[in-house]
Design a protein around this motif. Structure first.
Motif, PDB file in Angstrom:
ATOM      1  N   SER A  49      15.371  -7.099  -2.254  1.00  0.00           N
ATOM      2  CA  SER A  49      14.956  -6.672  -3.599  1.00  0.00           C
ATOM      3  C   SER A  49      14.020  -7.698  -4.246  1.00  0.00           C
ATOM      4  O   SER A  49      13.065  -7.329  -4.934  1.00  0.00           O
ATOM      5  CB  SER A  49      16.167  -6.412  -4.495  1.00  0.00           C
ATOM      6  N   SER A  76      12.260   0.317   3.990  1.00  0.00           N
ATOM      7  CA  SER A  76      13.049   1.554   3.962  1.00  0.00           C
ATOM      8  C   SER A  76      12.346   2.584   3.081  1.00  0.00           C
ATOM      9  O   SER A  76      11.508   2.237   2.242  1.00  0.00           O
ATOM     10  CB  SER A  76      14.449   1.284   3.408  1.00  0.00           C
ATOM     11  N   LEU A  77      12.715   3.843   3.251  1.00  0.00           N
ATOM     12  CA  LEU A  77      12.127   4.898   2.441  1.00  0.00           C
ATOM     13  C   LEU A  77      12.443   4.694   0.957  1.00  0.00           C
ATOM     14  O   LEU A  77      11.579   4.875   0.096  1.00  0.00           O
ATOM     15  CB  LEU A  77      12.632   6.271   2.908  1.00  0.00           C
ATOM     16  N   GLU A  78      13.655   4.270   0.651  1.00  0.00           N
ATOM     17  CA  GLU A  78      14.044   4.019  -0.741  1.00  0.00           C
ATOM     18  C   GLU A  78      13.194   2.911  -1.358  1.00  0.00           C
ATOM     19  O   GLU A  78      12.682   3.036  -2.472  1.00  0.00           O
ATOM     20  CB  GLU A  78      15.523   3.637  -0.810  1.00  0.00           C
ATOM     21  N   SER A  79      13.009   1.805  -0.638  1.00  0.00           N
ATOM     22  CA  SER A  79      12.179   0.704  -1.139  1.00  0.00           C
ATOM     23  C   SER A  79      10.726   1.130  -1.260  1.00  0.00           C
ATOM     24  O   SER A  79      10.031   0.744  -2.197  1.00  0.00           O
ATOM     25  CB  SER A  79      12.290  -0.510  -0.212  1.00  0.00           C
ATOM     26  N   TYR A  80      10.274   1.944  -0.315  1.00  0.00           N
ATOM     27  CA  TYR A  80       8.886   2.415  -0.360  1.00  0.00           C
ATOM     28  C   TYR A  80       8.653   3.261  -1.617  1.00  0.00           C
ATOM     29  O   TYR A  80       7.637   3.107  -2.296  1.00  0.00           O
ATOM     30  CB  TYR A  80       8.556   3.214   0.897  1.00  0.00           C
ATOM     31  N   ARG A  81       9.597   4.126  -1.942  1.00  0.00           N
ATOM     32  CA  ARG A  81       9.463   4.952  -3.151  1.00  0.00           C
ATOM     33  C   ARG A  81       9.427   4.078  -4.408  1.00  0.00           C
ATOM     34  O   ARG A  81       8.652   4.329  -5.329  1.00  0.00           O
ATOM     35  CB  ARG A  81      10.601   5.959  -3.223  1.00  0.00           C
ATOM     36  N   PHE A  82      10.264   3.054  -4.454  1.00  0.00           N
ATOM     37  CA  PHE A  82      10.252   2.112  -5.583  1.00  0.00           C
ATOM     38  C   PHE A  82       8.892   1.426  -5.676  1.00  0.00           C
ATOM     39  O   PHE A  82       8.323   1.273  -6.757  1.00  0.00           O
ATOM     40  CB  PHE A  82      11.376   1.086  -5.416  1.00  0.00           C
ATOM     41  N   ASP A  85       6.266   3.930  -6.992  1.00  0.00           N
ATOM     42  CA  ASP A  85       6.468   4.155  -8.431  1.00  0.00           C
ATOM     43  C   ASP A  85       6.014   2.951  -9.244  1.00  0.00           C
ATOM     44  O   ASP A  85       5.417   3.096 -10.312  1.00  0.00           O
ATOM     45  CB  ASP A  85       7.935   4.457  -8.731  1.00  0.00           C
TER      46      ASP A  85
END
Length: 107
Positions: A49, A76-82, A85
């Motif tokens: 993070s 990761s996909l979650e980190s990529y989305r963050f 954004d």
């Protein structure tokens, strides 16, 4: 413009990022793995993070200076989305590229 290089270990993300920045005027390369060294003894799970926040800050700073940014880091996909954004304020196109060589080539 932001180019995001993703892929597994030894896929060539850093090599490709360095070469692109070297031969494309106005581009800088940010190697996210290098930021892990600042985290010292933190486990990777905790450091991710911080690394992500630092890469976002660096990307915003370099883009503010008028540079295009190439980032290499397996994410990761979650980190990529963050990440996407968080960089929306730039109104710059973001091009994600996944490097996925065959096992033989990677070795």
């Amino acid at each position: 413009m932001i180019i995001f290089l993703d892929g597994p270990t030894s896929a060539g993300k850093t090599t490709v990022g360095r070469l692109l920045a070297k031969y494309m005027p106005g581009f800088v390369h940010l190697e996210a793995d290098e930021l892990r060294h600042f985290a010292g003894g933190l486990p990777l799970e905790k450091a991710i993070s911080y690394i992500l926040e630092d890469i976002i800050d660096l990307t915003l700073n370099w883009a503010d200076r008028g540079f295009h940014v190439i980032i290499s880091w397996p994410i990761s996909l979650e980190s990529y989305r963050f990440f996407i954004d968080s960089l929306d304020v730039l109104k710059e196109p973001i091009f994600p590229l996944t490097l996925l060589p065959s096992k033989e080539i990677a070795l």
